[in-house]
Design a protein around this motif. Sequence first.
Motif, short mmCIF file in Angstrom:
data_model
loop_
_atom_site.label_atom_id
_atom_site.label_comp_id
_atom_site.label_asym_id
_atom_site.label_seq_id
_atom_site.Cartn_x
_atom_site.Cartn_y
_atom_site.Cartn_z
N GLY A 1 -9.95 7.50 -0.76
CA GLY A 1 -9.79 6.73 -2.01
C GLY A 1 -8.23 6.03 -1.89
N ASP A 2 -7.46 6.42 -1.37
CA ASP A 2 -6.09 5.52 -1.13
C ASP A 2 -6.31 4.43 -0.30
N THR A 3 -7.33 4.38 0.75
CA THR A 3 -7.72 3.11 1.36
C THR A 3 -8.29 2.00 0.30
N ARG A 4 -9.21 2.47 -0.43
CA ARG A 4 -9.67 1.76 -1.39
C ARG A 4 -8.76 1.01 -2.32
N ALA A 5 -7.90 2.18 -2.70
CA ALA A 5 -6.87 1.55 -3.87
C ALA A 5 -5.94 0.58 -3.32
N LEU A 6 -5.58 0.73 -2.05
CA LEU A 6 -4.57 0.03 -1.33
C LEU A 6 -5.06 -1.47 -1.21
N GLU A 7 -6.51 -1.59 -1.03
CA GLU A 7 -7.28 -2.77 -0.90
C GLU A 7 -7.20 -3.62 -2.50
N ALA A 8 -7.31 -2.61 -3.39
CA ALA A 8 -7.45 -3.26 -4.73
C ALA A 8 -5.87 -3.88 -5.13
N LEU A 9 -4.97 -3.01 -4.59
CA LEU A 9 -3.54 -3.47 -5.10
C LEU A 9 -3.37 -4.69 -4.37
N LEU A 10 -3.82 -4.80 -2.92
CA LEU A 10 -3.28 -6.19 -2.27
C LEU A 10 -4.26 -7.14 -2.91
N ALA B 1 3.55 7.72 4.67
CA ALA B 1 2.22 7.84 4.62
C ALA B 1 1.78 6.47 3.76
N ALA B 2 2.53 5.87 3.26
CA ALA B 2 2.19 4.60 2.84
C ALA B 2 2.24 3.42 3.83
N ASP B 3 3.06 3.64 4.76
CA ASP B 3 3.19 2.63 5.82
C ASP B 3 1.96 2.83 6.86
N GLU B 4 1.85 4.25 7.22
CA GLU B 4 0.83 4.43 8.06
C GLU B 4 -0.56 4.16 7.38
N LEU B 5 -0.75 3.97 6.03
CA LEU B 5 -1.95 3.69 5.50
C LEU B 5 -2.05 2.17 5.49
N CYS B 6 -1.13 1.33 5.40
CA CYS B 6 -1.40 -0.21 5.78
C CYS B 6 -1.68 -0.43 7.13
N MET C 1 -5.09 -2.48 7.99
CA MET C 1 -4.78 -3.43 9.21
C MET C 1 -6.07 -3.44 10.27
N LYS C 2 -6.08 -2.00 10.78
CA LYS C 2 -6.99 -2.14 11.98
C LYS C 2 -8.31 -2.25 11.46
N ALA D 1 -13.55 -8.53 9.14
CA ALA D 1 -13.58 -8.87 7.92
C ALA D 1 -13.04 -10.46 7.83
N GLY D 2 -13.24 -11.10 6.54
CA GLY D 2 -12.82 -12.40 6.27
C GLY D 2 -11.44 -12.37 5.92
N VAL D 3 -10.74 -11.33 5.82
CA VAL D 3 -9.40 -11.44 5.46
C VAL D 3 -8.71 -10.49 6.55
N VAL D 4 -7.47 -10.87 6.60
CA VAL D 4 -6.50 -10.04 7.82
C VAL D 4 -5.54 -9.56 6.92
N LEU D 5 -4.76 -8.19 7.26
CA LEU D 5 -3.68 -7.71 6.27
C LEU D 5 -2.48 -7.88 7.31
#
Length: 206
Positions: free
Chosen positions: A7-16, A38-43, A47-48, A55-59
Motif C-alpha cells: 500500500g505504501d508503494t501505491r500511495a507513493l505513486e499517487a503522491l508523485l 524507509a521512505a528513501d528505500e521505498l523510492c 524506481m526499479k 513503464a512509460g514514466v521513470v522516477l
Amino acid sequence: MTETHAGDTRALEALLFVSDEPITIPVIAQALELDRKAADELCDRLMKELEDRGAGVVLRNVAGGWRLFTHPDTAPEVERFVLSSRQARLTKAALETLAIVAYKQPVTRHQVSSIRGVNSDGVLRALQDKGLVEEAGREETPGRPILFATTPTFLERLGLPSLASLPSLAPLLGPDADEGANEGDDEEQEPAGAEAATTEPAESPE
C-alpha cells in the motif's frame, strides 16, 4: 525502522502523480508515516519497479527530491502531443538567455545583454515569471546591480540533480577555441617608440 508494504508503494505513486514539483524524503516520510530511511528505500524500490516493467514514466531524484518523468523512449510521441496541443515553449531568445545564466551564474542583467549583444531585460523577466531564473543578491560593484541565477525548477525541468551535472561546454567549443588567446605570443614585439622612429621628418619651411 518502519516497515513498508504494498500500500505504501501505491500511495507513493499517487503522491508523485499529483505533485507538480519534486517531493523530498522528509515530506514523503511524513505523508506515509514512515521513517526517512524507509521512505528513501521505498523510492529506490519504486524506481526499479518502473524500470523493470517498462513503464512509460521513470522516477528520478532531482533538485533535492523525487519526481516522475516521461520515459526517454516516449520522447517522439510526447513531443508530437505537446506540439499539437500548442503548449507554451521557450523562445530562442529565452533559451539563449537561460543558457548564459546557467553557465555564468551569478550574472548581472548587463552581463547577459553584453554576451547576447541585445537588451535582455524582457527575456529575463519572462524567465523569472516561468520560475526558471531568480534574483540572487547584488554584485559588490558601483550601483550594486542585481545578480541572477537559475532556480530549483530549472534543474527539475532538465532532470538534473545539481548544477554540477550540467554538460561541459568544452566539446562544443572545439579544439581551436583558445588558439586566439596565444596567437602572436612567439612573434617579435616592436620596441616602444618604433612607430615614431620610422615616421617621415617634417618638411622644412620654404
